[in-house]
Design a protein around this motif. Sequence first.
Motif, mmCIF file in Angstrom:
data_model
loop_
_atom_site.group_PDB
_atom_site.id
_atom_site.type_symbol
_atom_site.label_atom_id
_atom_site.label_comp_id
_atom_site.label_asym_id
_atom_site.label_seq_id
_atom_site.Cartn_x
_atom_site.Cartn_y
_atom_site.Cartn_z
ATOM 1 N N CYS A 1 -8.582 4.521 -3.399
ATOM 2 C CA CYS A 1 -10.001 4.846 -3.582
ATOM 3 C C CYS A 1 -10.807 3.580 -3.858
ATOM 4 O O CYS A 1 -11.885 3.376 -3.296
ATOM 5 N N ASP A 2 -10.261 2.727 -4.718
ATOM 6 C CA ASP A 2 -10.929 1.452 -4.988
ATOM 7 C C ASP A 2 -11.014 0.617 -3.716
ATOM 8 O O ASP A 2 -12.044 -0.011 -3.440
ATOM 9 N N TYR A 3 -9.930 0.614 -2.960
ATOM 10 C CA TYR A 3 -9.913 -0.170 -1.726
ATOM 11 C C TYR A 3 -10.973 0.334 -0.747
ATOM 12 O O TYR A 3 -11.755 -0.444 -0.197
ATOM 13 N N HIS A 4 -11.014 1.629 -0.525
ATOM 14 C CA HIS A 4 -11.935 2.197 0.464
ATOM 15 C C HIS A 4 -13.398 2.118 0.037
ATOM 16 O O HIS A 4 -14.294 2.165 0.886
ATOM 17 N N THR A 5 -13.638 1.997 -1.250
ATOM 18 C CA THR A 5 -15.027 1.866 -1.713
ATOM 19 C C THR A 5 -15.431 0.394 -1.888
ATOM 20 O O THR A 5 -16.509 0.098 -2.406
ATOM 21 N N GLY A 6 -14.557 -0.512 -1.450
ATOM 22 C CA GLY A 6 -14.900 -1.932 -1.448
ATOM 23 C C GLY A 6 -14.679 -2.657 -2.759
ATOM 24 O O GLY A 6 -15.055 -3.818 -2.903
ATOM 25 N N ASN A 7 -14.023 -2.002 -3.704
ATOM 26 C CA ASN A 7 -13.719 -2.645 -4.982
ATOM 27 C C ASN A 7 -12.342 -3.302 -4.866
ATOM 28 O O ASN A 7 -11.355 -2.864 -5.466
ATOM 29 N N PHE A 8 -12.285 -4.369 -4.086
ATOM 30 C CA PHE A 8 -11.005 -4.944 -3.677
ATOM 31 C C PHE A 8 -10.239 -5.587 -4.827
ATOM 32 O O PHE A 8 -9.004 -5.531 -4.859
ATOM 33 N N GLU A 9 -10.946 -6.213 -5.736
ATOM 34 C CA GLU A 9 -10.262 -6.861 -6.863
ATOM 35 C C GLU A 9 -9.548 -5.828 -7.725
ATOM 36 O O GLU A 9 -8.392 -6.021 -8.112
ATOM 37 N N MET A 10 -10.235 -4.720 -8.019
ATOM 38 C CA MET A 10 -9.603 -3.659 -8.798
ATOM 39 C C MET A 10 -8.485 -2.987 -8.000
ATOM 40 O O MET A 10 -7.438 -2.633 -8.553
ATOM 41 N N ALA A 11 -8.705 -2.820 -6.707
ATOM 42 C CA ALA A 11 -7.667 -2.219 -5.855
ATOM 43 C C ALA A 11 -6.398 -3.048 -5.897
ATOM 44 O O ALA A 11 -5.287 -2.517 -6.027
ATOM 45 N N SER A 12 -6.545 -4.364 -5.790
ATOM 46 C CA SER A 12 -5.377 -5.250 -5.842
ATOM 47 C C SER A 12 -4.639 -5.086 -7.169
ATOM 48 O O SER A 12 -3.404 -4.992 -7.202
ATOM 49 N N PHE A 13 -5.412 -5.045 -8.251
ATOM 50 C CA PHE A 13 -4.812 -4.868 -9.576
ATOM 51 C C PHE A 13 -4.069 -3.539 -9.668
ATOM 52 O O PHE A 13 -2.938 -3.484 -10.171
ATOM 53 N N ARG A 14 -4.700 -2.467 -9.184
ATOM 54 C CA ARG A 14 -4.071 -1.145 -9.294
ATOM 55 C C ARG A 14 -2.821 -1.043 -8.421
ATOM 56 O O ARG A 14 -1.816 -0.452 -8.838
ATOM 57 N N PHE A 15 -2.860 -1.581 -7.215
ATOM 58 C CA PHE A 15 -1.677 -1.545 -6.352
ATOM 59 C C PHE A 15 -0.516 -2.319 -6.986
ATOM 60 O O PHE A 15 0.639 -1.883 -6.941
ATOM 61 N N LYS A 16 -0.846 -3.464 -7.559
ATOM 62 C CA LYS A 16 0.199 -4.280 -8.193
ATOM 63 C C LYS A 16 0.791 -3.556 -9.396
ATOM 64 O O LYS A 16 2.012 -3.558 -9.599
ATOM 65 N N ARG A 17 -0.080 -2.953 -10.198
ATOM 66 C CA ARG A 17 0.398 -2.217 -11.366
ATOM 67 C C ARG A 17 1.235 -1.013 -10.937
ATOM 68 O O ARG A 17 2.236 -0.672 -11.595
ATOM 69 N N PHE A 18 0.838 -0.366 -9.846
ATOM 70 C CA PHE A 18 1.623 0.761 -9.328
ATOM 71 C C PHE A 18 3.034 0.306 -8.989
ATOM 72 O O PHE A 18 4.013 0.975 -9.341
ATOM 73 N N ALA A 19 3.149 -0.827 -8.280
ATOM 74 C CA ALA A 19 4.462 -1.331 -7.877
ATOM 75 C C ALA A 19 5.329 -1.657 -9.085
ATOM 76 O O ALA A 19 6.557 -1.476 -9.045
ATOM 77 N N THR B 1 -1.868 7.819 -9.003
ATOM 78 C CA THR B 1 -2.026 6.383 -9.255
ATOM 79 C C THR B 1 -2.145 5.612 -7.940
ATOM 80 O O THR B 1 -2.958 4.693 -7.805
ATOM 81 N N PHE B 2 -1.335 6.001 -6.967
ATOM 82 C CA PHE B 2 -1.352 5.361 -5.649
ATOM 83 C C PHE B 2 -2.677 5.637 -4.937
ATOM 84 O O PHE B 2 -3.313 4.728 -4.398
ATOM 85 N N TYR B 3 -3.096 6.900 -4.957
ATOM 86 C CA TYR B 3 -4.354 7.275 -4.310
ATOM 87 C C TYR B 3 -5.559 6.620 -4.984
ATOM 88 O O TYR B 3 -6.533 6.248 -4.318
ATOM 89 N N GLN B 4 -5.483 6.491 -6.296
ATOM 90 C CA GLN B 4 -6.591 5.879 -7.011
ATOM 91 C C GLN B 4 -6.801 4.427 -6.566
ATOM 92 O O GLN B 4 -7.937 3.963 -6.407
ATOM 93 N N ALA B 5 -5.705 3.717 -6.342
ATOM 94 C CA ALA B 5 -5.810 2.340 -5.843
ATOM 95 C C ALA B 5 -6.473 2.317 -4.472
ATOM 96 O O ALA B 5 -7.321 1.455 -4.185
#
Length: 296
Positions: free
Chosen positions: A76-94, A70-74
Amino acid sequence: MRKHFLLFIFFAFILASCGKFEKIRKLTDEKKKYAAAIEYYKKGEYDKAGILFEEILPSLTGTDQQELVTFYQAYCDYHTGNFEMASFRFKRFAETFARSEYVEEAVYMSAYALFKNSPSYNLDQSGTLSAINELQSFINNNPDSKFRTEASDLIKDLRKKLERKAYEKAKLYHKTSPFNIASLKSSVIEIANFQKDYPDSEFSEELYYLKVVSQYDLAVSTIETKQLERYKDVVKFYQELIDKYPESSYLKKAEKLYDISMKASDRLAKLEEEYRKAREKEKSNTTKVGAAENQK
């Protein structure tokens, strides 16, 4: 010939890689798929890793691997430039893994992804405000975090963007409508708001001068009955300029407008006084006539 051969080798490699990846996606052995996803992630092939993580996550619920994937998936979104989804996934992870060793980093990265997603200053800045709020919330809740200094610097960068937006907005009103009274009023208002919000801005001196110019244009463009008050404001804004920037590069230009406004103010004040006296005299004469009529 050599160039064509190299291109052939390159495309052959790409096709082979794609073929290998598609074979991995079709695997029914989740352990092998997981291992491949981790390998892609470590090699920096975040697009492929993200796809595999997305596919295997449902089967990892309740396992030791779920948290890491789950952490790595967030990321992945960040590194591929999908910042909005990355933010959502990091927040959901926390929220999901509140006791994780990665939770502080995840909360920070959720805010940092919003920073990366903040639009250019000339666009709507609601995303910038959201990023500032999230970063400030992170600082407030994690005062001893190793990310605190970086988060503070990011907030400064975002505020600079808001400052530039406000500066350009104030200048826009001034530039586009030199004889439009509504826009000239808006220009003065926007500059005043800018001065209040960004008192130490690098644009401050210029806007202090443009406030004088906008107010002068407003005074010139308006009807005579409102000119005196508006010329007085030109004088006031000029005084504010020289008080804050006594050596301003705009001083000579502003001084010309000040001199004109002072002369106009004196002229209009004398006219108002003459009108006042004339009205009083007329009123007095009317009263005397009325009294004389009553005596008959």
